[in-house]
Design a protein around this motif. Structure first.
Motif, PDB file in Angstrom:
ATOM      1  N   HIS A  59       0.884  -1.283   0.112  1.00 46.89           N
ATOM      2  CA  HIS A  59      -0.090  -0.006  -0.207  1.00 46.89           C
ATOM      3  C   HIS A  59       0.813   1.517   0.171  1.00 46.89           C
ATOM      4  O   HIS A  59       0.403   2.408  -0.676  1.00 46.89           O
ATOM      5  N   LYS A  79       8.437   6.867 -15.347  1.00 46.47           N
ATOM      6  CA  LYS A  79       7.316   7.856 -15.184  1.00 46.47           C
ATOM      7  C   LYS A  79       7.008   7.941 -13.612  1.00 46.47           C
ATOM      8  O   LYS A  79       6.859   8.996 -13.210  1.00 46.47           O
ATOM      9  N   GLU A  83       6.830  11.294 -11.440  1.00 47.34           N
ATOM     10  CA  GLU A  83       5.966  11.656 -10.542  1.00 47.34           C
ATOM     11  C   GLU A  83       6.157  11.885  -8.998  1.00 47.34           C
ATOM     12  O   GLU A  83       5.836  12.645  -8.409  1.00 47.34           O
ATOM     13  N   VAL A  84       7.145  10.813  -8.556  1.00 49.11           N
ATOM     14  CA  VAL A  84       7.255  11.034  -7.102  1.00 49.11           C
ATOM     15  C   VAL A  84       7.953  12.426  -6.629  1.00 49.11           C
ATOM     16  O   VAL A  84       7.593  12.930  -5.951  1.00 49.11           O
ATOM     17  N   GLU A  86       7.861  15.111  -8.464  1.00 45.23           N
ATOM     18  CA  GLU A  86       6.855  16.092  -8.843  1.00 45.23           C
ATOM     19  C   GLU A  86       6.014  16.298  -7.692  1.00 45.23           C
ATOM     20  O   GLU A  86       5.604  17.459  -7.219  1.00 45.23           O
ATOM     21  N   VAL A  87       5.586  15.198  -6.996  1.00 39.92           N
ATOM     22  CA  VAL A  87       4.712  15.414  -5.883  1.00 39.92           C
ATOM     23  C   VAL A  87       5.473  15.897  -4.708  1.00 39.92           C
ATOM     24  O   VAL A  87       4.999  16.849  -4.135  1.00 39.92           O
ATOM     25  N   LEU A  90       5.731  19.476  -4.968  1.00 36.15           N
ATOM     26  CA  LEU A  90       4.316  20.172  -4.625  1.00 36.15           C
ATOM     27  C   LEU A  90       4.293  20.348  -2.894  1.00 36.15           C
ATOM     28  O   LEU A  90       3.725  21.333  -2.455  1.00 36.15           O
ATOM     29  N   LEU A  91       4.738  19.300  -2.317  1.00 34.21           N
ATOM     30  CA  LEU A  91       4.374  19.266  -0.998  1.00 34.21           C
ATOM     31  C   LEU A  91       5.500  19.818  -0.016  1.00 34.21           C
ATOM     32  O   LEU A  91       5.225  20.622   0.978  1.00 34.21           O
ATOM     33  N   PHE A 153       2.300  11.134   3.891  1.00 25.72           N
ATOM     34  CA  PHE A 153       2.659  11.152   2.454  1.00 25.72           C
ATOM     35  C   PHE A 153       4.202  11.204   2.044  1.00 25.72           C
ATOM     36  O   PHE A 153       4.692  10.507   1.357  1.00 25.72           O
ATOM     37  N   GLN A 156       5.821   8.065   2.497  1.00 27.36           N
ATOM     38  CA  GLN A 156       5.861   7.228   1.371  1.00 27.36           C
ATOM     39  C   GLN A 156       6.582   7.490   0.338  1.00 27.36           C
ATOM     40  O   GLN A 156       7.268   6.726  -0.361  1.00 27.36           O
ATOM     41  N   LEU A 157       6.736   9.082   0.171  1.00 22.19           N
ATOM     42  CA  LEU A 157       7.498   9.350  -1.239  1.00 22.19           C
ATOM     43  C   LEU A 157       8.805   9.261  -0.842  1.00 22.19           C
ATOM     44  O   LEU A 157       9.771   8.807  -1.930  1.00 22.19           O
ATOM     45  N   ARG A 160      10.030   5.711  -1.717  1.00 23.09           N
ATOM     46  CA  ARG A 160       9.768   5.306  -3.058  1.00 23.09           C
ATOM     47  C   ARG A 160      11.102   6.043  -4.012  1.00 23.09           C
ATOM     48  O   ARG A 160      11.711   5.632  -4.731  1.00 23.09           O
TER      49      ARG A 160
ATOM     50  N   HIS B  59      -5.047   1.613   5.945  1.00 23.75           N
ATOM     51  CA  HIS B  59      -4.077   2.378   5.265  1.00 23.75           C
ATOM     52  C   HIS B  59      -4.397   3.570   4.572  1.00 23.75           C
ATOM     53  O   HIS B  59      -3.658   4.610   4.631  1.00 23.75           O
ATOM     54  N   LEU B  90      -2.644  21.995  -1.614  1.00 26.07           N
ATOM     55  CA  LEU B  90      -1.452  22.193  -2.268  1.00 26.07           C
ATOM     56  C   LEU B  90      -1.363  21.176  -3.537  1.00 26.07           C
ATOM     57  O   LEU B  90      -0.576  21.633  -4.386  1.00 26.07           O
ATOM     58  N   LEU B  91      -2.046  20.026  -3.506  1.00 27.54           N
ATOM     59  CA  LEU B  91      -1.963  19.223  -4.858  1.00 27.54           C
ATOM     60  C   LEU B  91      -2.994  19.679  -5.904  1.00 27.54           C
ATOM     61  O   LEU B  91      -2.426  19.313  -7.090  1.00 27.54           O
ATOM     62  N   GLN B  94      -2.842  22.699  -8.570  1.00 35.00           N
ATOM     63  CA  GLN B  94      -1.592  22.477  -9.907  1.00 35.00           C
ATOM     64  C   GLN B  94      -1.876  21.241 -10.649  1.00 35.00           C
ATOM     65  O   GLN B  94      -1.618  21.194 -11.812  1.00 35.00           O
ATOM     66  N   GLN B 147      -1.249  11.794 -13.800  1.00 34.43           N
ATOM     67  CA  GLN B 147      -0.356  11.611 -12.537  1.00 34.43           C
ATOM     68  C   GLN B 147      -0.963  10.539 -11.754  1.00 34.43           C
ATOM     69  O   GLN B 147      -1.926  11.103 -10.923  1.00 34.43           O
ATOM     70  N   ARG B 148      -0.698   9.482 -11.900  1.00 32.20           N
ATOM     71  CA  ARG B 148      -0.883   8.566 -11.215  1.00 32.20           C
ATOM     72  C   ARG B 148      -0.748   8.532  -9.635  1.00 32.20           C
ATOM     73  O   ARG B 148      -1.548   8.040  -8.755  1.00 32.20           O
ATOM     74  N   THR B 149       0.447   8.995  -9.083  1.00 26.40           N
ATOM     75  CA  THR B 149       0.661   9.076  -7.919  1.00 26.40           C
ATOM     76  C   THR B 149      -0.014   9.888  -7.137  1.00 26.40           C
ATOM     77  O   THR B 149      -0.533   9.834  -5.963  1.00 26.40           O
ATOM     78  N   ILE B 150      -0.244  11.310  -7.774  1.00 27.18           N
ATOM     79  CA  ILE B 150      -1.011  12.192  -7.380  1.00 27.18           C
ATOM     80  C   ILE B 150      -2.660  11.686  -7.357  1.00 27.18           C
ATOM     81  O   ILE B 150      -3.446  11.990  -6.264  1.00 27.18           O
ATOM     82  N   PHE B 153      -3.057   9.728  -4.143  1.00 24.64           N
ATOM     83  CA  PHE B 153      -3.161  10.455  -2.944  1.00 24.64           C
ATOM     84  C   PHE B 153      -4.440  11.388  -2.883  1.00 24.64           C
ATOM     85  O   PHE B 153      -4.996  11.252  -1.820  1.00 24.64           O
TER      86      PHE B 153
END
Lengths: 229, 229
Positions: A59, A79, A83-84, A86-87, A90-91, A153, A156-157, A160, B59, B90-91, B94, B147-150, B153
């Motif tokens: 998860h 990809k 993305e990781v 990129e998020v 943002l955070l 979050f 998790q990031l 990864r 989770h 925040l997410l 964007q 954006q699959r990660t976003i 989330f």
DNA sequence: GAAACCCAGATCGTATACAATCTGTGCTAG
DNA sequence: CTAGCACAGATTGTATACGATCTGGGTTTC
């Protein structure tokens, strides 16, 4: 060599913690198979609790479970790697800003200790350990910002990110990030939100720029050796 | 009344999907007990798979598991409620921007259909269903942004938002958000990233402003009635 | 009468057993 | 010699059984 004493861990959370640490400092690498029986042997518990742990890690994105085939340490695609970060971009800058506003001397002292450990790890040529500590530093910032949701979050990031670094890091320059962390620490010490935000933004850009997001890499090692050896 | 036919769901994912939907449209409310036996009866599976499902939802923050006491639908505190919308702020703006850059006519058509369903639900006085669709709208935007990660989330955050709304919504004005969604749709249709970002930012602020983040509320109902009745 | 205690019922935590599925090896046929 | 198939071993998926822990009610004691 089959039954060295099992690692002291009874609960699923212990196993998650141990395995996650092992991934964070690159003793366990992307793609490695995590057999239920083997993990159960190593930690001295039954498959039931191992499965709980593996599913929990799945998860979090650290492990990917393929039906009837088993659990493997995740191998983020290019990809996903993008993305990781990129998020994170943002955070984390905003979170660093909030942390800079709230940071107490005790928080600063704790981060100082963190950085000292990072330095020690680098000096001892323990790159993996240094990397793990470096990740924990980022999570700690979210804690200081008093943002538990974001903290989870970012946790998790960061996990990864460890996988991404294992797969896509180009080693041409050793990890010099402790410098960036030191600068961040200063911003926290002086409660300077603007600088903290900027530094974090730059730090994350730096990290991405040191990745080679084109080719993939492959390696395989024994799980038992990685954890017990 | 004990054994109406079980809901057709074999896998843990099915159970997660069903229960999550039920939470999203407020048929299952915060604080409700999710007994393993009862859930197993309802879905016609053994406790093993129910536990998988409940842990998965835990989770995601939708369920909280108390050791030796059982699983309950989570009841986010005021602080957690604030955090959820702070992270969304925040997410999502964007993400809406990125979605506006990429949105194809097919995407727009899909969102249009979404909004039509929302309207229909509101007209039929199905506030719960409308709420669920409204959440799915936000997740869909992340999908369009590729954006699959976003997306994952935001899915979690939307889930928790449903809980927050169940607990803290003040009903003085019915949910008029379909208007906001319609405005966003226009921004996507015209591929206007700036407007999409602004609209999303405002939309989220609107949502928070309609919450009463002071008192908590309490209600209890039978799970079986909520799912089968 | 109130508080503390104890026991029974219920519920969850873990282990084990068995069924389903997959992987790889060796055989057979072309 | 290669390709396809079949079977055996290994691994995961699910159910069930048993042990541990909690909750609530009734009794006892002060």
């Amino acid at each position: 060599m089959k039954d060295v004493l099992p690692i002291a861990a009874s609960s699923a959370e212990d196993i998650v913690a141990h395995l996650t640490e092992a991934v964070h400092d690159h003793r366990v690498l992307p793609g490695m198979k995590l057999s239920e029986d083997e993990v159960g042997d190593i930690f001295g518990v039954s498959r039931t609790v191992v499965r709980q742990a593996l599913r929990a890690m799945a998860h979090g994105g650290l492990v990917s479970i393929e039906r009837n085939r088993g659990a493997f340490v995740a191998k983020p695609s290019v990809k996903e790697a993008r993305e990781v970060f990129e998020v994170r971009a943002l955070l984390e800058p905003q979170t660093a800003r909030a942390a800079a506003e709230r940071a107490t001397p005790a928080d600063v002292a704790l981060l100082e200790d963190h950085i000292a450990q990072e330095h020690a790890a680098l000096a001892a040529d323990k790159a993996g350990l240094a990397l793990k500590l470096s990740g924990a530093f980022h999570v700690e910032i979210a804690r200081i910002a008093d943002q538990r949701t974001i903290e989870a979050f970012i946790g998790q990031l960061v996990s990864r990110s460890s996988l991404v670094i294992a797969l896509y890091w180009q080693r041409r320059n050793a990890l010099c990030e402790s410098h960036a962390h030191h600068a961040l620490l200063d911003a926290f010490r002086h409660n300077d939100p603007d600088q903290a935000e900027d530094l974090m933004k730059g730090h994350l850009l730096d990290l991405v720029s040191q990745l080679n997001l084109r080719e993939t890499r492959d390696e395989t090692t024994s799980l038992r050796d990685a954890l017990l050896g």
